[in-house]
Design a protein around this motif. Structure first.
Motif, PDB file in Angstrom:
ATOM      1  N   TRP A  26       0.824  -1.202   0.000  1.00  9.26           N
ATOM      2  CA  TRP A  26       0.000   0.000   0.000  1.00  9.26           C
ATOM      3  C   TRP A  26       0.862   1.258   0.000  1.00  9.26           C
ATOM      4  O   TRP A  26       0.576   2.212  -0.724  1.00  9.26           O
ATOM      5  N   GLN A  30       0.619   3.929  -3.039  1.00 13.06           N
ATOM      6  CA  GLN A  30       0.064   5.253  -2.755  1.00 13.06           C
ATOM      7  C   GLN A  30       1.130   6.337  -2.705  1.00 13.06           C
ATOM      8  O   GLN A  30       0.837   7.474  -2.357  1.00 13.06           O
ATOM      9  N   TRP A  70      -5.625  -5.150   0.658  1.00 11.15           N
ATOM     10  CA  TRP A  70      -6.729  -5.339   1.605  1.00 11.15           C
ATOM     11  C   TRP A  70      -7.128  -6.812   1.692  1.00 11.15           C
ATOM     12  O   TRP A  70      -7.473  -7.307   2.763  1.00 11.15           O
TER      13      TRP A  70
END
Length: 82
Positions: A26, A30, A70
Motif C-alpha cells: 500500500w 500510494q 486489503w
C-alpha cells in the motif's frame, strides 16, 4: 509448550506478516514511499511475491487489483481468527 500455544504463535506471526506485506504494498502504491529509492525497491521485492497472485486472482474475477493489499490483510486476519 503445548500444541495450542504453538498454533497461536504461528497464527499471530502469519497475521503480522500479512499485515506487513499489505502495508508495504500500500505504501509504495500510494507513493507514501518514494517509488524510486532503495526502500521502495526492498518493499516491492518483499511484498510482490505475496501480492501478485492475489492481483491475478482478482483480475480473473473482474475485481480491482489495487484492492489486493486489503485482501491479503483480510485473509491474514481471518486465518488468524480461525
Amino acid at each position: 509448550m503445548d500444541i495450542l500455544s504453538v498454533v497461536r504463535v504461528v497464527a499471530f506471526a502469519g497475521f503480522v506478516f500479512c499485515s506487513g506485506v499489505a502495508l508495504a504494498s500500500w505504501a509504495v502504491a500510494q507513493r507514501k514511499v518514494n517509488p524510486f529509492n532503495k526502500t521502495a525497491r526492498l518493499l516491492r521485492r518483499v511484498s510482490e511475491p505475496v501480492i501478485d497472485p492475489v492481483e491475478r486472482w482478482q483480475l480473473q474475477r473482474g475485481g480491482n487489483p489495487q484492492n489486493a493489499p486489503w485482501w491479503v490483510f483480510g485473509g491474514g486476519l481471518v486465518g488468524a481468527i480461525l
